[in-house]
Scaffold this motif. Sequence first.
Motif, PDB file in Angstrom:
ATOM      1  N   SER A 132     -22.446  -0.396  -3.845  1.00  9.32           N
ATOM      2  CA  SER A 132     -22.208   0.803  -3.038  1.00  9.32           C
ATOM      3  C   SER A 132     -20.727   0.990  -2.758  1.00  9.32           C
ATOM      4  N   PHE A 133     -20.053  -0.069  -2.318  1.00 11.75           N
ATOM      5  CA  PHE A 133     -18.656   0.061  -1.954  1.00 11.75           C
ATOM      6  C   PHE A 133     -17.749   0.116  -3.181  1.00 11.75           C
ATOM      7  N   MET A 134     -18.218  -0.426  -4.313  1.00  9.51           N
ATOM      8  CA  MET A 134     -17.457  -0.267  -5.548  1.00  9.51           C
ATOM      9  C   MET A 134     -17.443   1.199  -5.978  1.00  9.51           C
ATOM     10  N   ILE A 135     -18.618   1.865  -5.942  1.00  8.40           N
ATOM     11  CA  ILE A 135     -18.704   3.294  -6.283  1.00  8.40           C
ATOM     12  C   ILE A 135     -17.879   4.115  -5.293  1.00  8.40           C
ATOM     13  N   LEU A 136     -17.975   3.771  -4.012  1.00 10.39           N
ATOM     14  CA  LEU A 136     -17.242   4.492  -2.979  1.00 10.39           C
ATOM     15  C   LEU A 136     -15.733   4.361  -3.194  1.00 10.39           C
ATOM     16  N   GLY A 137     -15.264   3.146  -3.542  1.00  9.96           N
ATOM     17  CA  GLY A 137     -13.835   2.923  -3.752  1.00  9.96           C
ATOM     18  C   GLY A 137     -13.297   3.714  -4.923  1.00  9.96           C
ATOM     19  N   ILE A 138     -14.041   3.704  -6.058  1.00 13.47           N
ATOM     20  CA  ILE A 138     -13.594   4.452  -7.237  1.00 13.47           C
ATOM     21  C   ILE A 138     -13.579   5.948  -6.939  1.00 13.47           C
ATOM     22  N   ALA A 139     -14.630   6.428  -6.252  1.00 15.73           N
ATOM     23  CA  ALA A 139     -14.709   7.852  -5.921  1.00 15.73           C
ATOM     24  C   ALA A 139     -13.515   8.293  -5.086  1.00 15.73           C
ATOM     25  N   TYR A 140     -13.152   7.518  -4.059  1.00 18.79           N
ATOM     26  CA  TYR A 140     -12.048   7.921  -3.186  1.00 18.79           C
ATOM     27  C   TYR A 140     -10.703   7.869  -3.909  1.00 18.79           C
ATOM     28  N   GLY A 141     -10.580   7.012  -4.933  1.00 22.08           N
ATOM     29  CA  GLY A 141      -9.353   7.034  -5.727  1.00 22.08           C
ATOM     30  C   GLY A 141      -9.164   8.362  -6.431  1.00 22.08           C
ATOM     31  N   PHE A 142     -10.243   8.883  -7.063  1.00 21.54           N
ATOM     32  CA  PHE A 142     -10.134  10.163  -7.776  1.00 21.54           C
ATOM     33  C   PHE A 142     -10.122  11.348  -6.800  1.00 21.54           C
ATOM     34  N   ILE A 143     -10.778  11.193  -5.639  1.00 26.51           N
ATOM     35  CA  ILE A 143     -10.669  12.235  -4.609  1.00 26.51           C
ATOM     36  C   ILE A 143      -9.208  12.366  -4.161  1.00 26.51           C
ATOM     37  N   GLY A 144      -8.530  11.208  -4.067  1.00 21.31           N
ATOM     38  CA  GLY A 144      -7.109  11.239  -3.729  1.00 21.31           C
ATOM     39  C   GLY A 144      -6.286  11.991  -4.761  1.00 21.31           C
ATOM     40  N   VAL A 145      -6.640  11.850  -6.055  1.00 23.51           N
ATOM     41  CA  VAL A 145      -5.933  12.583  -7.118  1.00 23.51           C
ATOM     42  C   VAL A 145      -6.120  14.090  -6.931  1.00 23.51           C
TER      43      VAL A 145
END
Length: 712
Positions: A77-90
């Motif tokens: 769950s937190f791995m998916i969340l971490g990757i998602a927030y990286g691209f949301i930041g982009v």
Amino acid sequence: MMFFDKTTFKNLVKFKNMAHTAIINLVGLSVISGILIYMGFKNYLLFHSAVEIFSSLIGFGILVIAINTYKNSKNNSFMILGIAYGFIGVLDIVHALAYKGMGVFNSSMPLVDIPTQLWISARYMESISILIACILLRKSNKILRPRAILGRYMVISVVLLLSIIRWRIFPQCLIEGAGLTSFKIASEYIISLILFFSIVFLFKAKNYLDLSVFTYMHLSLITTIISEIMFTLYNHPYGLFNMIGHIFKVLSFIFIYKSVIEIGLKNPYKLLFNQLKEASDDLERKSFELDNASRRLQIQNQQRKYMEQILISNEQCYDLLIDSSREAIFVHMGGKIIFANEGLTKIIGAVDLKDVIGRSVLDLIPKDLRNKINKIMEERYNGVKAKSCYETKLVHDTGNTIDVEADSTYFSYKGMPAILTVVRDITEKKEVEKLKVDFEESRKRLSETLEFNKLITEFFSNISHELKTPLNVILGAVQVLKLYSRDDMPMYDMHKKYLKIMKQNCYRLLRLVNNLIDMSKIDSGFFKLHLSNYNIVSIVEDITLSVADYVENRGVSLIFDTDVEEKMMACDPDKIERIMLNLLSNAIKFTNPGDEIIVNMMDKEDYILISVKDTGIGIPEDKLQTIFERFRQIDKTIKRNREGSGIGLSLVKSLIELHEGDIRINSKLGEGSEFIIELPVKALIDEDSKDSSIMYESKVERIDIEFSDIYA
């Protein structure tokens, strides 16, 4: 009268501590929010840029922590969340750059609609990712591959950006002069609904989460929903509701960052301690089994000695001893069994002695051991060896094999050569030996786990410092810019000073992320060199001279010397630059004004030798053995004089080894250090030599990144 057990008391103390922390955080966040709103009324473009850059940096931090702690946390769950927030930041960075007045996008483009479209696409990605993460909290999923998830999010982000900026097929969200479109307003409510369902799934998984993680995620979802509602109420991008929505968005990012910190940097400790507990329990269990097996063997030895004493004292007991012995005793002539006791029938599982007498000895032996046993029997029969003891296996009537120890003795029976064999079942003995081996392996694993736990603890402490310090500096710079934003204060010099501070700390974060990514690529075998034939002397000289002004401004002398002007060899110039900049930045860190840094190159025919020597503070002798190990640092204290993550020299060593070279260090405390690189001279046969001055050019920004943890 009411009584409390220890668990209840601990929970009350934990709740009290959390409440105290929450009050402090609430006061701090309220002050920051007020400052940001005031900044927005004075200079909205500055407010918007600061908020978006800050939230994007938080998103990148979440990505770095989630990816690099996944091996320890194993939390999908937190791995998916971490990757998602990286691209949301982009997406949020592009959203900030697209604002009218930033001057990044062509003025002919609809600069009112594009930022709003980028905003709504990022929020869709955020809400759907949070929903998926909350659903996966309760399920026992298989271990996901971070690279696969990373690839999917990259494809989605690229498609969204192209559909908004290039293809212009994304639905309109804001029409200048008319306000928000129905699609935009409906999307905000849909996103809020998705977040509401995420809260429902989060409550269902409450028992699977730590209280602090659950609280931070809950607060993040609530603040995100408030933010989305604010963005349905404004008619102008510079309005109050727009500013409030941005502030609640930052708060939601902070709360989700706190939850990832909890699961990524604290829970792995619990995981490691659980592994230590399991290893300790396994060690204790095997020790108990070993004691039981030893006691059984001791009892058997005592019984054996007792029977021997009876045999010595009373020869009439001989026949009874043979029949009742647990050991198998038999006599064979010409390979055929002519006598056996009941012990043999018990070992091989025969019903009666009639099933044993007359059988070939080799029938009792597994097929793969028959040649070996036949050779031993021939030596006995021929009198080569009168007596021997050996281990072998017998075949049970069920088809299983039994570990046994055999004593064979030659004697003459009725004038014919015969062999007396005594067989003992050593299955338990083998089990004891196996338990001893398992015991040693478990003890070794326990020791390795303790050492690994110590290393991970040091790394987590260091990486937290490396991430937190630049973020605090950037936030402080933003606050200082706010204090000097009044009309009667000079702005240019202050902006220039603090933007430089912010840029340097962004470079620090970028350097840390680049090093972590490159180390991960090297570990997984995905890091490749791009080799071509270059003049290595010219490359190293250009890199050294490119930092000469920077070094001399710090009062340190930089000298470059070589005994050869040209040496063509296959190398990757980008990686050579990375190596040299890292070694030069290390030399600068540990030198003082008045010291010297000397870069020397020597041609050794088969290899080229590069030396980076300084007259700085040197390295203690007991640290030289671990200087190239990952996450190792000379100064591990939080208040150290020089910044660094402990990755740089490990990465340098890996890059040199990819060139099939070697690196070593000579250093003496108080006198300086010398790093010596040996690179083999090899050339690509099918490729023409390239002029390094044309093909290769050092990048100023790359120098700034590598030197970002050196403060003036």
